[in-house]
Each structure stands twice: as C-alpha cells, then as structure tokens.
Enzyme design. Structure first.
Site, PDB file in Angstrom:
ATOM      1  CE  LYS A 240      34.912  51.421  45.564  1.00 57.35           C
ATOM      2  NZ  LYS A 240      34.749  50.176  45.245  1.00 57.35           N
TER       3      LYS A 240
ATOM      4  CE1 TYR B 155      32.877  53.262  48.176  1.00 56.26           C
ATOM      5  CE2 TYR B 155      32.644  55.061  46.966  1.00 56.26           C
ATOM      6  CZ  TYR B 155      32.340  53.724  47.106  1.00 56.26           C
ATOM      7  OH  TYR B 155      31.520  53.116  46.211  1.00 56.26           O
TER       8      TYR B 155
ATOM      9  CG  ASN C  24      30.301  43.769  44.839  1.00 58.19           C
ATOM     10  OD1 ASN C  24      30.060  44.669  44.461  1.00 58.19           O
ATOM     11  ND2 ASN C  24      29.534  43.059  45.781  1.00 58.19           N
TER      12      ASN C  24
ATOM     13  CG  ASP D  95      38.851  40.793  56.691  1.00 52.12           C
ATOM     14  OD1 ASP D  95      38.781  41.605  55.831  1.00 52.12           O
ATOM     15  OD2 ASP D  95      39.599  40.897  57.893  1.00 52.12           O
ATOM     16  CB  VAL D  96      38.523  41.169  50.729  1.00 48.89           C
ATOM     17  CG1 VAL D  96      37.249  40.254  50.324  1.00 48.89           C
ATOM     18  CG2 VAL D  96      38.102  42.659  51.102  1.00 48.89           C
TER      19      VAL D  96
END
Length: 257
Positions: free
Chosen positions: A166, A162, A94, A67-68
């Site tokens: 980003k 999102y 990614n 789990d990043v």
C-alpha cells in the site's frame, strides 16, 4: 472490436475486486450515476450477484472473472471491455489481499508474493491497459483511482506485506498522475479506514493494537466510500483529487492511537 465511441453521454467504469465490499459499493454508486460497468473479480458468481442486485441490463454491464496478477488475464479483461463498450472512462483499482497476521520473520515467500502480485503488480498491469485505451480514444483521456489504505501511511501490527504494497501504491499513484498528464489521464488514490464490510467484521469484536492490546474499532457505512469515489470521478479531467482519506471518525489512525 468496436471503434472508440464519441458519445459524450457514454461513461464506462471498470472495477476490480467488484464482487464484494468496497468494490460492490462503488459499483452501486457509479451505476446509480449512469455509468456502464465492467465488473472484474476472481469469482464470477459473486459478480453476477452484484449485477442482479443492481437490476442492471446486459447491455449496461460486463462481468468477467480475472486474476489481476496475471498479465494475460488482465489483457483479456480490458480487451473485452473495449470490445463491448468501445471506451473506458474510469478504472477503479480495488482488488486486494493480505497475508496472515504473522511476525515478519515467519511470513513465507509465497505469502509475500501473493500480496505483492495482487496489491501492487495487479494495479500496475491494470493501469497499463487502461492507459493504452484512454490515450487513444476520442474524447481522449480518463481517470484512474487506486484503492490505497490507511496502511499506505501508518501500519497495523503484523502487516508487513500489506503495508509495503500500500505504501508502494502511493508512489505508483504519483507516477501515474505525472506520467499521464500528456494523455489527459488523471490519477488519484482513496485511502479507506474501517469501511463496514465482511472483511472488517472482526474489527467489531476486537483487533490487535500497537500496544499489544485487542480492542474493538468503530466502522463506517461502506456506501460512503462509493459516494466518495463517485465524487472523485465526477470532476473534470483538468481537476484531480490526488489523495483522499475517508475513515470512521473514531478509529485509530495517527500513530494508530
């Protein structure tokens, strides 16, 4: 733990979100070019399937559920990678997620934080660990490539979490590239538009546009993304692609038109 390798032929890449889509395509491209792989993702069974599809030998690949957004999980991932291979040459950040397409005022705090933890904090945590390995190994240095998005510049409707993360990745990419010059670590970002994966299948049926209409959007072969990442990774460390945009030629982009 292994001592850092001095073998110039040993190239090791760690890919997060490697179990499907873009991560899977990048794994195939790098493995085909001779990289040893560390494949990370939430679902180990998907990672194992990637290994099977690649026909990789156990000595050439490490699979680890991670789990990043969890610092302890990330530390364990990079420690395992160093223990198996002794060095790290490439990190491809990614792993990513999105919130439901809702008006901004209807997005819950939990939905917001789930995206922030994966898309932004996860990249930061993985980058920290990569830097710690790369600056101390011999030969020194390495490359970090962040998966940005067309949304790092131009949002889709109803995509605030999102889009915000980003945009933040673009800033983190620049900071990493600047702060790591002294360690011979290059950092760049690949911004991808409409790669044909399971996640983008809905685009073929029709997705919400800025004018309120729903229209199908063209997609491109995800293998081209794998090749683009390989091209970035193949440069010498004194050369960097800071930002690359790769997209389906006819998809909406500038002004989402």
């Amino acid at each position: 733990m292994h001592e850092p390798s001095s073998d110039p032929l040993l190239r090791v890449a760690l890919i997060t979100g490697a179990g499907s889509g873009i991560g899977r395509a990048v794994a195939a491209a790098l493995f085909g070019a001779g990289y040893r792989l560390v494949l990370a993702g939430r679902r180990r069974e998907r990672l194992e399937q990637v290994v099977a599809d690649l026909g990789a030998r156990a000595q050439d690949v490490l699979v680890q559920a991670c789990d990043v957004g969890d610092p302890q999980s990330v530390r364990g991932l990079f420690a395992s990678a160093l223990d198996k291979f002794g060095r790290l040459d490439l990190l491809f950040n990614n792993a990513g997620t999105a919130a439901p397409a809702l008006p901004m005022e209807d997005i819950s705090y939990e939905q917001w934080m789930a995206v922030v933890n994966t898309n932004l904090s996860g990249v930061f945590l993985c980058t920290q660990e990569a830097i710690r390995i790369m600056k101390g190994q011999r030969p020194r240095g390495g490359r970090i490539i962040n998966n940005g998005s067309i949304s790092a510049y131009t949002p889709r409707p109803l995509s605030a979490p999102y889009t915000a993360t980003k945009h933040a990745i673009a800033g983190l990419t620049k900071s990493t590239a600047l702060d790591c010059r002294g360690y011979d670590i290059a950092c760049g970002q690949i911004d991808i538009g409409n790669a044909a994966t399971d996640m983008t299948q809905v685009m073929a049926q029709g997705v919400l546009q800025a004018d309120g209409s729903r229209r199908p959007e063209p997609r491109m072969d995800v293998a081209h993304v794998g090749q683009a990442v390989l091209d970035m990774a193949s440069l010498p460390l004194d050369t960097n692609v800071l930002f690359m945009t790769i997209m389906a030629s006819k998809m909406p982009y500038v002004g989402r038109g």
